[in-house]
Design a protein around this motif. Structure first.
Motif, PDB file in Angstrom:
ATOM      1  N   CYS A   1       1.827  -1.088   4.190  1.00 33.01           N
ATOM      2  CA  CYS A   1       1.584  -2.470   4.587  1.00 33.01           C
ATOM      3  C   CYS A   1       1.504  -3.371   3.358  1.00 33.01           C
ATOM      4  CB  CYS A   1       0.319  -2.590   5.433  1.00 33.01           C
ATOM      5  SG  CYS A   1      -1.184  -2.396   4.464  1.00 33.01           S
TER       6      CYS A   1
ATOM      7  N   CYS B   1      -5.244   0.845   6.272  1.00 24.37           N
ATOM      8  CA  CYS B   1      -5.535   2.280   6.374  1.00 24.37           C
ATOM      9  C   CYS B   1      -6.790   2.694   5.598  1.00 24.37           C
ATOM     10  CB  CYS B   1      -4.338   3.103   5.910  1.00 24.37           C
ATOM     11  SG  CYS B   1      -4.075   3.025   4.127  1.00 24.37           S
TER      12      CYS B   1
ATOM     13  N   GLU C   1       0.125   4.184   0.658  1.00 25.87           N
ATOM     14  CA  GLU C   1      -0.240   5.142   1.703  1.00 25.87           C
ATOM     15  C   GLU C   1       0.431   4.791   3.030  1.00 25.87           C
ATOM     16  OE1 GLU C   1      -2.394   7.890   1.874  1.00 25.87           O
ATOM     17  OE2 GLU C   1      -2.470   7.892  -0.325  1.00 25.87           O
ATOM     18  N   CYS C   2       0.267   3.525   3.461  1.00 26.88           N
ATOM     19  CA  CYS C   2       0.746   3.153   4.794  1.00 26.88           C
ATOM     20  C   CYS C   2       1.898   2.155   4.755  1.00 26.88           C
ATOM     21  CB  CYS C   2      -0.396   2.607   5.646  1.00 26.88           C
ATOM     22  SG  CYS C   2      -0.960   0.988   5.112  1.00 26.88           S
TER      23      CYS C   2
ATOM     24  N   CYS D   1       0.858  -1.181   0.000  1.00 25.72           N
ATOM     25  CA  CYS D   1       0.000   0.000   0.000  1.00 25.72           C
ATOM     26  C   CYS D   1       0.895   1.232   0.000  1.00 25.72           C
ATOM     27  CB  CYS D   1      -0.895  -0.003   1.251  1.00 25.72           C
ATOM     28  SG  CYS D   1      -1.746   1.570   1.493  1.00 25.72           S
TER      29      CYS D   1
ATOM     30  N   CYS E   1      -7.128  -0.886   1.025  1.00 25.80           N
ATOM     31  CA  CYS E   1      -6.121  -1.337   1.989  1.00 25.80           C
ATOM     32  C   CYS E   1      -6.810  -1.724   3.302  1.00 25.80           C
ATOM     33  CB  CYS E   1      -5.097  -0.230   2.228  1.00 25.80           C
ATOM     34  SG  CYS E   1      -3.918  -0.661   3.520  1.00 25.80           S
TER      35      CYS E   1
END
Ligand SMILES: [Zn+2]
Length: 362
Positions: free
Chosen positions: A325, A341, A322-323, A320, A338
């Motif tokens: 993971c 998040c 964004e985060c 991901c 995701c």
């Protein structure tokens, strides 16, 4: 270095080019035989100077007297090609780098494609080229800039002859710094997906040519090998291959220039074949992937921009952006959310963003 390609008009002198090419092929095969014998006896390959000296001696014998028709630098170039091939092969054996996986092999005359001249044996004057004193007319599409380093005379599968003229000219592109960077993923559906969500498709005309290619290939497979119809379709197919290759090259150059105008740093995946195979079909994909990256790197270098290659095993798709993971995705998942998040991702754009981030980190 810059290489210009010029097509030659059909000429009654073509038979001489054919003859020179055949002599180059004969010398190639002669050298390969020598190298193999040498390797059996001494367990190593002979250096190019020893080979060259040997060939010069052979030319004095009546049996090989016709080799003198070929410019001696062209002969030297055959020896250099063999030398490079062996070096690449031994590098591969020693695991120093990828290189070539097999030693150079014997070549049939009909498959031998080109010979190269260095300082002598050619004159290029306006729309004419003189190869070993005989005149050929050029389709001269551009003026030649810089000093000529080599001229390679090349036979295409269509039977047409080309001149590839390499000069020392350094093309410089004056593209302003933009401060922007981008990551690109070779998409499954689109040709390229950029980290700013732009999707670039291959142009319609290229797709049309590709379907025509499929039609002709199918047509060829229905003909009896060696028949007159078979040869006719085979020539048409070779012509179309040439046409597609030049369309594709134009498209790649335009795209590479656009990207280098917009971005200072361009992150790409190293050696991702998956998207290309889906897009071009197997045979085309082998050529297309490497070609685009090569053109992009060439254009970027001349514009003082940076191409960063990301390790192909980096999990760019399944992370991901964004985060950070990791998630499990199947090929069907075009968009996903995701679990950590809650960000909503387009599969290819997310991958492109990760590639961009890795490029910036590198
Ligand atoms: Zn996330």
């Amino acid at each position: 270095m810059l290489t210009y390609r010029f097509k030659l008009y059909k000429s009654k002198n073509d038979k001489y080019l054919e003859a020179y090419n055949n002599i180059a092929c004969e010398i190639w095969n002669h050298c390969i035989a020598l190298e193999r014998r040498y390797y059996r006896l001494f367990g190593k390959h002979q250096n190019k100077y020893a080979l060259m000296k040997h060939l010069t001696k052979l030319k004095r014998l009546p049996k090989y007297a016709h080799w003198k028709k070929l410019n001696s630098q062209a002969i030297q170039n055959v020896v250099e090609r063999i030398d490079r091939s062996y070096k690449a092969f031994f590098d591969h054996v020693k695991q120093k780098k990828g290189g070539r996986k097999s030693p150079p092999h014997f070549c049939k005359k009909k498959n031998y494609k080109s010979f190269t001249l260095k300082q002598t044996g050619y004159v290029i004057d306006g729309n004419s080229a003189y190869i070993m004193g005989r005149r050929y007319k050029l389709f001269k599409s551009r003026n030649i800039e810089g000093a000529i380093k080599t001229v390679t005379v090349k036979k295409m599968p269509t039977g047409d002859w080309y001149l590839c003229v390499t000069t020392d000219h350094e093309a410089k592109r004056n593209y302003a710094r933009t401060g922007n960077s981008v990551g690109m993923d070779f998409g499954f559906k689109d040709f390229l997906v950029l980290s700013d969500s732009v999707k670039i498709q291959s142009p319609e005309y290229l797709k049309q040519s590709l379907s025509e290619l499929k039609r002709l290939s199918r047509n060829l497979s229905l003909k009896t090998e060696g028949s007159r119809n078979y040869e006719k379709v085979k020539r048409q197919l070779a012509k179309l291959h040439e046409h597609i290759a030049s369309q594709r090259r134009d498209f790649f150059f335009k795209l590479a220039n656009d990207l280098c105008r917009k971005y200072d740093i361009i992150g790409i995946e190293d050696l991702s074949l998956k998207g290309m195979q889906a897009l071009w079909g197997r045979k085309e994909s082998d050529l297309a992937y490497g070609e685009f990256v090569q053109i992009l790197e060439y254009v970027a270098a001349s514009a003082d921009k940076k191409v960063v290659k990301i390790d192909r095993w980096a999990p760019s798709t399944k992370t991901c952006s964004e985060c950070g993971c990791r998630v499990e995705l199947s090929l069907k998942d075009r968009t996903w959310i995701c679990p950590h998040c809650g960000a909503v991702h387009d599969r290819d754009v997310n991958a492109a963003i990760n590639i961009r981030n890795l490029a910036l980190a590198a």
